[in-house]
Design a protein around this motif. Structure first.
Motif, mmCIF file in Angstrom:
data_model
loop_
_atom_site.group_PDB
_atom_site.id
_atom_site.type_symbol
_atom_site.label_atom_id
_atom_site.label_comp_id
_atom_site.label_asym_id
_atom_site.label_seq_id
_atom_site.Cartn_x
_atom_site.Cartn_y
_atom_site.Cartn_z
ATOM 1 N N VAL A 853 47.857 25.364 -77.411
ATOM 2 C CA VAL A 853 47.674 25.360 -75.956
ATOM 3 C C VAL A 853 46.180 25.296 -75.678
ATOM 4 C CG1 VAL A 853 48.017 26.675 -73.837
ATOM 5 C CG2 VAL A 853 49.801 26.631 -75.590
ATOM 6 N N HIS A 854 45.778 24.458 -74.720
ATOM 7 C CA HIS A 854 44.361 24.314 -74.375
ATOM 8 C C HIS A 854 43.840 25.617 -73.802
ATOM 9 C CE1 HIS A 854 40.710 22.782 -72.413
ATOM 10 N NE2 HIS A 854 40.778 21.801 -73.328
ATOM 11 N N LYS A 855 42.544 25.924 -74.108
ATOM 12 C CA LYS A 855 41.987 27.218 -73.702
ATOM 13 C C LYS A 855 41.952 27.380 -72.185
ATOM 14 C CE LYS A 855 37.143 25.689 -73.920
ATOM 15 N NZ LYS A 855 35.806 25.974 -74.508
ATOM 16 N N ASP A 856 41.878 26.267 -71.466
ATOM 17 C CA ASP A 856 41.873 26.389 -70.008
ATOM 18 C C ASP A 856 43.205 26.894 -69.483
ATOM 19 O OD1 ASP A 856 39.306 25.477 -69.993
ATOM 20 O OD2 ASP A 856 39.835 23.381 -69.618
ATOM 21 N N LYS A 857 44.258 26.731 -70.248
ATOM 22 C CA LYS A 857 45.577 27.188 -69.825
ATOM 23 C C LYS A 857 45.877 28.619 -70.295
ATOM 24 C CE LYS A 857 46.569 23.088 -68.149
ATOM 25 N NZ LYS A 857 46.763 22.882 -66.679
ATOM 26 N N LEU A 858 44.941 29.190 -71.108
ATOM 27 C CA LEU A 858 45.205 30.537 -71.645
ATOM 28 C C LEU A 858 44.956 31.624 -70.612
ATOM 29 C CD1 LEU A 858 43.605 30.252 -75.210
ATOM 30 C CD2 LEU A 858 46.034 30.266 -74.615
ATOM 31 N N HIS A 859 43.903 31.464 -69.760
ATOM 32 C CA HIS A 859 43.548 32.447 -68.722
ATOM 33 C C HIS A 859 43.288 33.835 -69.321
ATOM 34 C CE1 HIS A 859 44.666 29.287 -66.032
ATOM 35 N NE2 HIS A 859 45.976 29.370 -66.308
ATOM 36 N N GLY A 860 42.727 33.872 -70.493
ATOM 37 C CA GLY A 860 42.433 35.158 -71.147
ATOM 38 C C GLY A 860 42.115 34.946 -72.618
ATOM 39 N N HIS A 861 41.945 36.050 -73.317
ATOM 40 C CA HIS A 861 41.675 35.980 -74.757
ATOM 41 C C HIS A 861 42.956 35.617 -75.486
ATOM 42 C CE1 HIS A 861 37.654 37.686 -74.394
ATOM 43 N NE2 HIS A 861 38.157 38.653 -73.626
ATOM 44 N N LEU A 862 42.881 34.608 -76.343
ATOM 45 C CA LEU A 862 44.053 34.196 -77.107
ATOM 46 C C LEU A 862 44.508 35.349 -78.000
ATOM 47 C CD1 LEU A 862 46.045 32.051 -78.151
ATOM 48 C CD2 LEU A 862 44.288 31.416 -79.840
ATOM 49 N N GLY A 863 45.778 35.749 -77.830
ATOM 50 C CA GLY A 863 46.343 36.774 -78.711
ATOM 51 C C GLY A 863 47.028 36.157 -79.917
ATOM 52 N N GLY A 864 47.673 35.008 -79.713
ATOM 53 C CA GLY A 864 48.392 34.357 -80.793
ATOM 54 C C GLY A 864 49.620 33.651 -80.252
ATOM 55 N N TYR A 865 50.593 33.442 -81.141
ATOM 56 C CA TYR A 865 51.816 32.734 -80.776
ATOM 57 C C TYR A 865 53.012 33.555 -81.219
ATOM 58 C CZ TYR A 865 48.878 28.689 -79.832
ATOM 59 O OH TYR A 865 47.934 27.843 -79.317
ATOM 60 N N ARG A 866 54.110 33.420 -80.431
ATOM 61 C CA ARG A 866 55.355 34.075 -80.783
ATOM 62 C C ARG A 866 56.434 33.012 -80.946
ATOM 63 N NH1 ARG A 866 53.662 38.352 -76.996
ATOM 64 N NH2 ARG A 866 53.239 40.202 -78.270
ATOM 65 N N VAL A 867 57.268 33.211 -81.986
ATOM 66 C CA VAL A 867 58.394 32.308 -82.249
ATOM 67 C C VAL A 867 59.680 33.099 -82.044
ATOM 68 C CG1 VAL A 867 59.537 30.843 -83.939
ATOM 69 C CG2 VAL A 867 57.037 30.964 -83.885
ATOM 70 N N ASN A 868 60.549 32.633 -81.144
ATOM 71 C CA ASN A 868 61.855 33.252 -80.904
ATOM 72 C C ASN A 868 62.941 32.298 -81.410
ATOM 73 O OD1 ASN A 868 60.517 35.283 -79.606
ATOM 74 N ND2 ASN A 868 60.948 34.539 -77.529
ATOM 75 N N TRP A 869 63.936 32.874 -82.111
ATOM 76 C CA TRP A 869 65.048 32.041 -82.565
ATOM 77 C C TRP A 869 66.328 32.856 -82.561
ATOM 78 C CZ3 TRP A 869 61.821 34.539 -85.841
ATOM 79 C CH2 TRP A 869 62.395 35.274 -86.896
ATOM 80 N N TRP A 870 67.457 32.145 -82.535
ATOM 81 C CA TRP A 870 68.766 32.790 -82.560
ATOM 82 C C TRP A 870 69.770 31.839 -83.186
ATOM 83 C CZ3 TRP A 870 65.969 31.501 -78.335
ATOM 84 C CH2 TRP A 870 66.388 30.424 -77.578
ATOM 85 N N ARG A 871 70.815 32.406 -83.788
ATOM 86 C CA ARG A 871 71.844 31.622 -84.483
ATOM 87 C C ARG A 871 72.899 31.194 -83.476
ATOM 88 N NH1 ARG A 871 76.179 33.832 -88.883
ATOM 89 N NH2 ARG A 871 76.633 31.882 -89.951
ATOM 90 N N LEU A 872 73.197 29.907 -83.496
ATOM 91 C CA LEU A 872 74.220 29.392 -82.584
ATOM 92 C C LEU A 872 75.613 29.510 -83.186
ATOM 93 C CD1 LEU A 872 72.374 26.182 -81.320
ATOM 94 C CD2 LEU A 872 72.613 28.389 -80.146
ATOM 95 N N ARG A 873 75.758 29.172 -84.492
ATOM 96 C CA ARG A 873 77.068 29.228 -85.121
ATOM 97 C C ARG A 873 76.910 28.968 -86.605
ATOM 98 N NH1 ARG A 873 79.501 24.123 -86.238
ATOM 99 N NH2 ARG A 873 78.182 22.366 -85.588
ATOM 100 N N GLY A 874 77.949 29.363 -87.393
ATOM 101 C CA GLY A 874 78.076 28.884 -88.751
ATOM 102 C C GLY A 874 78.657 27.484 -88.729
#
Length: 1170
Positions: A853-874
């Motif tokens: 993400v471009h720093k102009d869109k951060l509006h603050g000190h960059l903390g990092g990134y989070r990845v969210n995932w979930w299982r849909l089915r077997g």
């Protein structure tokens, strides 16, 4: 000593001569043992006499004139007084004793008639012994003469001498100058008393005028004090000098005078004194200003023993020695000149013996030499007497007299006599008696016959053979088993006839003979020697360093000759003194079984302890040092110096370190204005330092104290120093720990650590907060505040500012502060990462990538990134569902991450978002991906049924998570029979995935088997479930089939159990697929140990998820033949990233992974590990 006899034979010539008596006499004593055997005549010997001077003190009741003597026959006594015969028995006032030369003079009547010089004579038919001269002195009562003394009139500034002229009397003499009212006359450099008793005034002042100057003379030995007639001194004022002028040097120039000596007179003095006396040299000077006296020794420095007394006017040297002789000078000086006097000190000495005549026992016909010489200063004269008479009055043809000796040629028994030698100079007379006995006597052995001696092997022993004879006897020793005389380096014959044996050996045990022989005859005795084992301390005490207040223990165990078992003695010494255990001061000591215990050790217990183990013949000693440790004593004598307002130098004297070196000193301070009674650490300095420079704050009231530190601990603090108040000044420092935060988008919070009260340095402390936007041309915005926080409002979102904070009080500003950079408040990121892609690495791990993400869109000190995932089915299920959400947080600026812990053969959805200090930004577009096939989970149920003599039926349920398309099962079994040795592992491949039952045949009857069952996919087989079962004998099986299996109730019961099992399995599958928020452990806990629920005692079967003990013989086949074919990359293969877990069990942070791969077969636990 002379030696004779054949080679290798030790012979000894000797005589026992025992000398004793009074000073000035030399006696020849024949041992009492000899006198008890034979009667031998002896010359008289003076055994006791009075001192050289007897003073008739008036408070004594009587005065003894002592003269005692011995001899054979008993001596008769005579006295002389002043060289004339004197008979005490003829004087009725004297008390004389029979058979004694002593008489007593009672203190009654006039004693003057007995005053004189006395000498005692003790005589028998062999000769006469005489005493030294005894002077009887009757002191008179000293008195000052009655006289009228005219007043002494002098002008102010003139010197004055008031003469005492004390009467003569028994020394010592003590003189005092006092008033009629017994007030001491004050003495100083100007006014002082001389050694002769006169009172000297270096220059008279008007205040010296008085009419009652009295001289008192004290004679302490006769307890008498006498007073001289009072004297009057009149000092006429000239008006030219003040009372202080004589000392201050401000005297009028008309009255100035250079020094002159009041005592002694002349320019030089010769002083004679006797060695050992006290040397006193005195110079008393007159002059204005009052002179000061200095002392020197010409050509040498003053002796170390020299002491200057009486305001520098007296030089005192105690116990003067020969090296103190020489020329001394006193110099009296003031600002107008000096006066000098020389003292020539001559140290003389009374007579002392150089060679004192000795008594002798000589054989008839021998030449006898009598020597007598003395030294002294002046050189003493020596005179000889025989039997108290001058030599010329007792002629002898065989006697020759030289300066310092007499020779008797071929002496006979008639030459036996008492010779006297007298040496005299002006300082005294000394006299010595020498008894010369000429006789022949056969040997008399005084030592008892057949004495038994005990000796220790390896030590020395002395066998005695004390002999008296004339001429001297030849002494020889021999052993009972040898005719030869004893010889060798271990045998030594002493002058007194004793035989010393060194390094005693066991062969030395036995009987020894001593033979004494001279021309008059011989005599012999025997001595019996017995050898004992040595006493030896085998467990000695060891040195101890011990803390004060604890208990010290010293061991002491010894080996010794067992024949001394009841005669051994063990005791302890402290610093060479025996510890008496029964005394009160030794209450802390206890000895138990050879161990010395010292309870509650104190400083007084410190020292050297020695254990002494003593037998009747020897002893052994072992010592150890006890060192008592404690914290250092408090330092003393704290002193402040170099006071500057900003710093101070503190000095101290260290206390005792109590045997543990002081490693450092802790300096504390108390600021009594703000925190009275509270001490805070200021500084620490090394233990070798005794001072420290301390930085101080302004406007504070300080006190300091110091504590010593050693290895034991920190000692008590010293007494506080004196107070020191520092003046107020501007602050020395600005606030620290400044924090700049933005909790809201348009604000900037500034916080800092306030200065401590003592750092204010003065009243009126406040802070100036200055800020400006970084890179702008705006002026600094300034605000004065007293608190330690400030909020800047109406700021743009997340822009940099320059900030500085400066302290100030009423005295001024602190130093210029440093400029910090901070940012205004943050807002949520406004953009999501683009181009999110997923790369499937294996069936449990994927790599996610995105565009930053471009720093102009951060509006603050960059903390990092989070990845969210979930299982849909077997992938075996057709219906999708939103499973439990998982989150991984990856700090920092990055564009990819690893997501581990996925389920094989599943479909997932994933999003990525950026976050800052305010929170998360929007999520990216979801990305769907599938994981490849893996190995199945463990079968959910494994049971053994229908157990026969040689067959067993196994039933099971498929795994809850097949992780792919099942291709069949792998069944393995082996014989175990509760022994360490097991049978071979046999395998059965079941290719039908729908099969849930299998019959194993050809088993051994009444044997225990273990079964392993694994579900398999194309990638391999999963973890095994196990079951143990024992086949039964045929009779039991027949009984069961005939009696139970045919019963209707039994068939119904089995149907009910099967139905219940089916319901449990359905519930497990439903719960597994719900997707609720449970941790992995909670999910596993939902699957009970269904295998144990179906147990029936009649089947003799046991089921277990795990095999706690690895089975011999099965290890190779399970690890080699049936290893799951799962690709199985572990998280460790991607372990370069850091990850954390949320409270819900998901990962948080950068994934780092373990470097070990998880086991491919679960042997001990049916629960999966996330």
């Amino acid at each position: 000593m002379r030696w004779c006899g054949r080679p290798g034979v030790a012979l000894f010539l000797g005589v026992v001569l025992c000398f004793s008596g009074t000073p000035g006499s030399s006696t020849l004593d024949i041992p009492l043992e000899v006198l008890s055997l034979i009667n031998i005549e002896q010359l008289p010997t003076i055994t006791a006499q009075s001192l050289n001077t007897v003073i008739a003190f008036p408070f004594d009741e009587s005065y003894s004139m002592t003269c005692e003597a011995k001899g054979n026959p008993e001596p008769k006594f005579q006295w002389t007084k002043n060289g004339q015969e004197f008979d005490p028995y003829q004087e009725p006032r004297l008390l004389a004793e029979d058979d004694s030369g002593t008489f007593v003079i009672p203190n009654s009547g006039n004693l003057t008639e007995f005053q004189g010089i006395y000498r005692c004579y003790a005589s028998n038919k062999l000769g006469t012994a005489i005493s030294e001269e005894i002077k009887f002195v009757v002191p008179h009562v000293p008195k000052f003469p009655k006289e009228k003394i005219d007043p002494i009139v002098v002008e102010e500034g003139q010197p004055v001498t008031l003469k005492c002229n004390p009467p003569k009397g028994i020394p010592p003499l003590q003189i005092y100058w006092m008033t009629i009212g017994l007030q001491h006359i004050e003495q100083d450099e100007r006014v002082s008393m001389g050694l002769n008793g006169n009172l000297y005034f270096a220059n008279a002042l008007q205040r010296d005028s008085r009419r009652d100057y009295c001289c008192f003379a004290s004679f302490p030995r006769i307890r008498t004090i006498v007073q001289k007639t009072a004297m009057s001194l009149v000092v006429k004022s000239t008006g030219l000098m003040s009372d202080s002028a004589s000392d201050s040097g401000l005297a009028n120039s008309i009255l100035k005078s250079k020094p002159s000596l009041l005592s002694p007179s002349g320019v030089q003095t010769y002083t004679h004194l006797v060695k050992g006396e006290e040397l006193l040299l005195e110079c008393i000077a007159a002059g204005i200003p009052t002179p000061k006296v200095e002392w020197v020794k010409v050509g040498h420095g003053l002796p170390d023993r020299a002491i200057v007394e009486n305001h520098g006017k007296v030089l005192n040297i105690q116990k003067v020695q020969q090296e103190d002789e020489g020329q001394y000078k006193c110099k009296a000086k003031n600002s107008y000149g000096e006066a000098v006097h020389s003292f020539h000190v001559i140290v003389e000495e009374p007579p002392q013996w150089d060679a004192k005549p000795e008594s002798q026992l000589s054989m008839i016909g021998s030449d006898v030499l009598i020597k007598c010489s003395a030294y002294g200063n002046p050189k003493p004269t020596v005179s000889w007497m025989v039997n108290g008479l001058p030599l010329n009055e007792v002629p002898a043809t065989n006697r020759k007299v030289f300066d310092d000796k007499i020779i008797l040629h071929k002496a006979s028994s008639s030459d036996s006599a008492a010779y006297q030698c007298e040496a005299s100079n002006k300082h005294g007379t000394i006299l010595a008696n020498a008894n010369i006995m000429i006789m022949n006597l056969p040997p008399v052995i005084v030592t008892e016959d057949s004495l038994q001696y005990l000796a220790v092997e390896g030590k020395s022993v002395i066998l005695h053979c004390k002999t008296f004879s004339s001429p001297p006897s030849i002494i020889t020793w021999s052993k009972e088993d040898s005719a030869d005389f004893v010889e060798g380096p271990r045998f030594h014959l002493h002058e007194n006839g004793s035989l010393e044996i060194s390094a005693v050996e066991e062969e030395d045990m036995g009987e020894f003979s001593c033979i004494a022989k001279n021309v008059e005859g011989l005599s012999a005795i025997t001595a019996i020697l017995e050898i004992k084992d040595p006493t030896r301390i085998v467990d000695p005490p060891l040195d101890l360093r011990i803390l004060i207040g604890t208990t010290a223990q010293f061991a002491c165990q010894a080996e010794f000759d067992q024949s001394f078992n009841h005669a051994m003695e063990t005791f302890w010494l402290k610093d060479g003194v025996v510890i008496a255990l029964n005394e009160t001061e030794n209450m802390g000591y206890l000895v138990d079984d050879g161990i010395l215990q010292i309870a509650n050790v104190s400083y007084s217990n410190q020292g050297r302890y020695s254990c002494v183990v003593r037998s009747p013949v020897d002893q052994d000693i072992a010592s150890a040092q006890l060192i008592v440790l404690d914290v250092p004593d408090a330092p003393e004598d704290l002193m402040l110096s170099e006071l500057s307002g900003k710093s101070v130098k503190l000095k101290w004297i260290p206390g005792d370190d109590h045997n543990s070196s002081t490693t450092e000193f802790v300096i504390e301070f108390e600021e009594s204005q703000r925190e009275p009674g509270i001490w805070r650490e200021a500084q620490r300095v090394p233990g070798s330092h005794t001072s420290a420079t301390l930085k101080l704050h302004g406007h504070a009231d300080y006190r300091f104290r110091v504590s010593g530190v050693n290895d034991v601990g920190t000692g008590r603090p010293s007494e506080p120093s004196e107070n020191y108040k520092t003046p107020a000044r501007a602050p020395d420092k600005n606030p620290e720990n400044i924090k700049i935060e933005g909790h809201l988008p348009h604000e900037m919070d500034i916080n800092w650590e306030a200065l401590a009260p003592i750092e204010h340095n003065g009243p009126g402390l406040e802070y100036k907060v200055s800020y400006q936007r970084q890179g702008s041309d705006e002026d600094w915005q300034e605000h004065m505040v007293k608190r330690h926080s400030f909020v800047v409002t109406d700021t743009p979102t997340f822009v940099p500012y320059e900030i500085k904070i400066q302290a100030r009080n009423h005295k001024g500003w602190a130093p210029e502060p440093r400029i910090l950079t901070g940012y205004s408040g943050e807002d949520f990121p406004s953009a999501a990462p683009d181009d999110v892609a997923v790369e499937v690495l294996n069936n449990t791990l994927v790599k996610v990538s995105w565009m930053r993400v471009h720093k102009d869109k951060l509006h603050g000190h960059l903390g990092g990134y989070r990845v969210n995932w979930w299982r849909l089915r077997g992938l075996l299920a057709s219906k999708k569902s939103h499973g439990e959400k998982h989150t991984l947080t990856f700090p920092g600026d990055r564009n990819n991450a690893m997501v581990p812990g996925l389920r094989p053969f599943s479909e997932y959805s994933l999003i990525v978002m950026v976050f800052n200090g305010r929170g998360n930004g929007p999520g990216s577009h979801p990305v769907t991906f599938r994981t490849p096939e893996g190995v199945p989970d463990q079968v959910s149920v494994l049971r053994s049924t229908d157990i026969q003599k040689r067959s067993v039926s196994l039933t099971w349920s498929p795994p809850i998570e097949p992780n792919g398309v099942l291709t069949g099962y792998l069944l393995q079994y082996q014989l175990i029979n509760d022994t360490e040795e097991v049978g071979p592992l046999l395998s059965v491949n079941i290719s039908d995935p729908d099969t849930n039952k299998w019959l194993l045949q050809d088993l051994e009857a009444l044997s225990k088997y273990k079964f392993y069952l694994r579900a398999c996919t194309r990638l391999g087989c999963g973890p095994a479930a196990s079951e143990e079962c024992t086949t039964t004998p045929e009779a039991r099986l027949a009984s069961i089939h005939g009696g139970v299996s045919t019963q209707g109730w039994f068939i119904g019961l089995m149907c009910a159990v099967a139905l219940l099992t089916l319901i449990v399995l359905i519930a497990c599958f439903v719960n597994r697929n719900k997707g609720g928020k449970y941790s992995v452990k909670e999910k596993e806990d939902l699957h009970p140990d269904v295998e144990s629920q179906g147990m029936n005692e009649d089947t003799f079967c046991e089921y277990s998820d795990n095999d706690e003990k690895p089975l011999k013989g099965s290890l190779h086949s399970t690890s080699g033949d049936i290893k799951p074919a799962d690709s199985g990359e572990s998280l460790a293969d991607y372990g370069d990233e850091e990850a954390q877990f949320n409270e819900d069990g998901s990962f948080i942070g950068e994934y780092t992974g373990r470097k070990e791969k998880p086991p491919t077969e679960n042997k001990g636990n049916s629960q999966s590990t996330a």
